[in-house]
Design a protein around this motif. Structure first.
Motif, mmCIF file in Angstrom:
data_model
loop_
_atom_site.group_PDB
_atom_site.id
_atom_site.type_symbol
_atom_site.label_atom_id
_atom_site.label_comp_id
_atom_site.label_asym_id
_atom_site.label_seq_id
_atom_site.Cartn_x
_atom_site.Cartn_y
_atom_site.Cartn_z
ATOM 1 N N UNK A 183 0.827 -1.209 0.000
ATOM 2 C CA UNK A 183 0.000 0.000 0.000
ATOM 3 C C UNK A 183 0.862 1.259 0.000
ATOM 4 N N UNK A 184 1.993 1.201 0.682
ATOM 5 C CA UNK A 184 2.882 2.370 0.685
ATOM 6 C C UNK A 184 3.436 2.619 -0.713
ATOM 7 N N UNK A 185 3.781 1.565 -1.415
ATOM 8 C CA UNK A 185 4.243 1.752 -2.795
ATOM 9 C C UNK A 185 3.135 2.340 -3.657
ATOM 10 N N UNK A 186 1.914 1.856 -3.479
ATOM 11 C CA UNK A 186 0.792 2.372 -4.266
ATOM 12 C C UNK A 186 0.573 3.852 -4.020
ATOM 13 N N UNK A 187 0.877 4.321 -2.822
ATOM 14 C CA UNK A 187 0.694 5.733 -2.481
ATOM 15 C C UNK A 187 1.938 6.565 -2.765
ATOM 16 N N UNK A 188 2.949 5.947 -3.341
ATOM 17 C CA UNK A 188 4.138 6.694 -3.735
ATOM 18 C C UNK A 188 5.019 7.126 -2.586
ATOM 19 N N UNK A 189 4.958 6.412 -1.462
ATOM 20 C CA UNK A 189 5.821 6.761 -0.329
ATOM 21 C C UNK A 189 7.239 6.307 -0.656
ATOM 22 N N UNK A 190 8.213 7.210 -0.650
ATOM 23 C CA UNK A 190 9.582 6.799 -0.997
ATOM 24 C C UNK A 190 10.167 5.899 0.086
ATOM 25 N N UNK A 191 11.108 5.040 -0.271
ATOM 26 C CA UNK A 191 11.749 4.186 0.738
ATOM 27 C C UNK A 191 12.303 5.035 1.882
ATOM 28 N N UNK A 192 11.938 4.672 3.106
ATOM 29 C CA UNK A 192 12.376 5.432 4.268
ATOM 30 C C UNK A 192 11.537 6.661 4.544
ATOM 31 N N UNK A 193 10.574 6.952 3.687
ATOM 32 C CA UNK A 193 9.762 8.151 3.836
ATOM 33 C C UNK A 193 8.664 7.992 4.873
ATOM 34 N N UNK A 224 9.203 17.443 0.346
ATOM 35 C CA UNK A 224 8.381 16.619 -0.532
ATOM 36 C C UNK A 224 9.048 15.319 -0.960
ATOM 37 N N UNK A 225 10.354 15.175 -0.777
ATOM 38 C CA UNK A 225 11.015 13.912 -1.093
ATOM 39 C C UNK A 225 11.110 12.992 0.116
ATOM 40 N N UNK A 226 10.650 13.440 1.260
ATOM 41 C CA UNK A 226 10.695 12.641 2.486
ATOM 42 C C UNK A 226 9.311 12.322 3.024
ATOM 43 N N UNK A 227 8.313 13.094 2.636
ATOM 44 C CA UNK A 227 6.979 12.946 3.197
ATOM 45 C C UNK A 227 5.932 12.848 2.085
ATOM 46 N N UNK A 228 4.889 12.102 2.363
ATOM 47 C CA UNK A 228 3.666 12.108 1.568
ATOM 48 C C UNK A 228 2.510 12.399 2.518
ATOM 49 N N UNK A 494 18.487 6.436 -12.483
ATOM 50 C CA UNK A 494 17.263 6.676 -13.257
ATOM 51 C C UNK A 494 16.046 7.134 -12.442
ATOM 52 N N UNK A 495 15.925 6.729 -11.168
ATOM 53 C CA UNK A 495 14.735 7.108 -10.445
ATOM 54 C C UNK A 495 14.835 8.467 -9.767
ATOM 55 N N UNK A 526 16.061 13.196 0.055
ATOM 56 C CA UNK A 526 15.281 12.354 0.940
ATOM 57 C C UNK A 526 16.217 11.370 1.625
ATOM 58 N N UNK A 527 15.916 10.065 1.469
ATOM 59 C CA UNK A 527 16.731 9.040 2.095
ATOM 60 C C UNK A 527 17.570 8.280 1.066
#
Length: 540
Positions: A183-193, A224-228, A494-495, A526-527
């Motif tokens: 679900x976190x991936x679906x919501x675009x939460x970055x790793x460690x975010x 914005x690169x650490x939080x959603x 690339x990402x 971010x992380x």
């Protein structure tokens, strides 16, 4: 029912789900899967009129592909069972035993009156449970024994019809906890975010009613690169004000990166994915606390007038920390996460959510007793939760704060509307050429374009004299044109958002450093960490 000649599967029992608004419809859709694939059961829906919040109900029932029968037909047909998640409406007109359940986490709100609130509790009140001198429901499903004790005070004649089943909706969430990372991936939460889930019930004391500017502040103040940030709003808000109006109110926050979760799809998954919840006195906030998510309140502080003072949620809102809107939000969010003690409120949520892990089975036993059929073999397997759908717009203008450290570069990005009043390097404004607020384009240090024609960079630098550089980007690399300087073809992992690369180069050169020395540095966004590469421009 009429039309038996069209039947394909001749079910032994007909169950009617009675819905009044989206909240009750969603709850019934949550629990009716206890029938599973039992071919003996045919489930139909009908809508009972009278709710101020019935807008969108028909569309929702069509979306879940429910078979709906008109109310007039429903009251003229004998069913084996009716199930409702609201005691309101002319349920006494239906010709079947009634199973009544709550449409939220227990029974917490007082009944509204034209002048405020009564002393009766919604769902436990005699005025709702007794019609023409008799208790209307054949069974009242409660989520905890605590509600049985209050029912004995408010409507003692209904106690023999009450049964404690637990909360199947919460059990369904608990069963899906292993899908948290999905679900976190679906919501675009970055790793460690960090995912901040904001939940609002309806009414003037709710978060949405009392702190309407909070959402825009959150997406502006959090890197914005650490939080959603995702928001869950009670369906009554859209039903009363209109979806268009709510979308207009949220438009600035959405443009800055807010994810809006539709009320009917994905709120459970978003709670599971959350790192921290900001909420109010609604059921979703209580569910977040029960899932052991650090939680703060941003309701008005006057919500006590809406709540039964003896309800668990009244105690909860008296104990949870409150967000101070006069202070910076980032430090408060970090603080509540860092100091949270797991299980801190289990004594309160445990008085609302009973029989955790067994509520589906308990609810199924009640249903099959009422329809006089043997319970089918095998356990109740929760149906899959809807994926957390919510479109997130990537801000087309952002402030980049670039901080150089020995051997590295740290970049924090914020939407362009952010006010960065804390100490730190001056940020650079980076704006996409397609940004609709042309004032931002005219003020940009770096203007980003994608898929532009040849000569675009030179024309842009000529048109916007305050622009220090342009960046023509594709998915993985950027052709950077520096005013009165060289062209560079930049790339990184690339990402990494290509729009970040020219920020680093621009800040490095502005400090008077040699370009060649930049490429030994590690970029932290971010992380994640990256290396920047530059080559003479060829094509992009």
């Amino acid at each position: 029912m009429d039309g038996d000649r069209w039947v394909t599967v001749r079910a032994e029992r007909q169950v009617l789900a009675v819905v009044r608004n989206l909240a009750s419809a969603g709850r019934l859709a949550d629990v009716l899967p206890v029938f599973g694939s039992d071919p003996r059961i045919q489930t139909l829906f009908t809508t009972v009129s009278g709710s101020a919040f019935d807008d969108g109900l028909g569309e929702y029932l069509r979306k879940i592909r429910a078979r709906v029968v008109p109310w007039r037909q429903a009251v003229g047909t004998e069913f084996d069972l009716t199930v409702a998640a609201s005691p309101n409406g002319e349920l006494n007109e239906l010709r079947a035993p009634l199973l009544l359940m709550s449409h939220g986490a227990g029974h917490n709100r007082l009944l509204r009156t034209p002048n405020g609130y009564s002393s009766q509790v919604a769902g436990l009140a005699r005025s709702q449970l007794v019609r023409d001198g008799r208790v209307l429901p054949a069974a009242i499903a409660l989520s905890h024994r605590e509600q049985l004790e209050r029912l004995a005070r408010y409507c003692p004649e209904a106690v023999p019809f009450a049964v404690v089943t637990g909360d199947p909706s919460f059990d369904r969430m608990v069963a899906h906890l292993p899908r948290r990372e999905r679900y976190r991936r679906a919501l675009g939460v970055p790793p460690g975010g960090t995912l901040v889930v904001v939940s609002s019930t309806w009414g003037e004391h709710s978060l949405f009613g009392a702190a309407s500017g909070l959402l825009a502040r959150l997406v502006s103040e959090l890197p914005m690169d650490e939080y959603r940030v995702a928001v869950l709003t009670h369906p009554n808000i859209r039903a009363w004000h209109g979806g268009l109006q709510v979308d207009l109110w949220l438009s600035a926050a959405r443009a800055a990166g807010l994810t809006v979760i539709p009320p009917e799809q994905g709120w459970q998954a978003a709670l599971i994915a959350a790192d921290v919840v900001i909420g109010d006195h609604g059921s979703v906030t209580l569910y977040g606390v029960a899932l052991d998510r650090p939680t703060m309140l941003a309701s008005s502080g006057g919500e006590g007038e809406e709540l039964d003072p003896e309800s668990p949620i009244a105690e909860l809102v008296g104990r949870l920390p409150r967000l101070d809107l006069d202070r910076r939000l980032l430090e408060q969010i970090r603080g509540v996460i860092a100091t949270y003690v797991p299980g801190a409120y289990a004594d309160v949520t445990g008085r609302t959510l009973g029989q955790v892990g067994d509520s589906g089975e308990a609810f199924r036993r009640v249903v099959y007793r009422l329809i006089d059929l043997p319970v089918p073999p095998g356990p109740v397997v929760p149906s899959p939760l809807p994926e957390p759908y919510g479109e997130r717009l990537t801000p087309s203008a952002f402030l980049a704060r670039v901080r150089f450290t020995p051997g590295g570069v740290d970049i924090k990005r914020y939407p362009a509307a952010a006010r960065l009043d804390d100490a730190g390097p001056d940020p650079y404004l980076v704006v996409d050429i397609e940004e609709l607020d042309r004032r931002l384009v005219e003020s940009a240090a770096i203007i980003v374009g994608r898929g532009q024609r040849p000569g675009w960079a030179e024309d842009t630098l000529r048109r916007y004299p305050g622009c220090a550089a342009t960046a023509l980007a594709d998915d993985h690399q950027v052709l950077m044109t520096i005013r009165d300087g060289p062209e560079l073809l930049l790339s990184a992992t690339p990402d990494l958002d290509p729009a970040i690369l020219p920020c680093v180069v621009h800040a490095w050169l502005a400090m008077g450093h040699r370009l060649d020395d930049l490429f030994a540095l590690t970029i932290s966004v971010g992380f994640a960490k990256y290396r920047i590469n530059a080559t003479p421009p060829r094509s992009i």
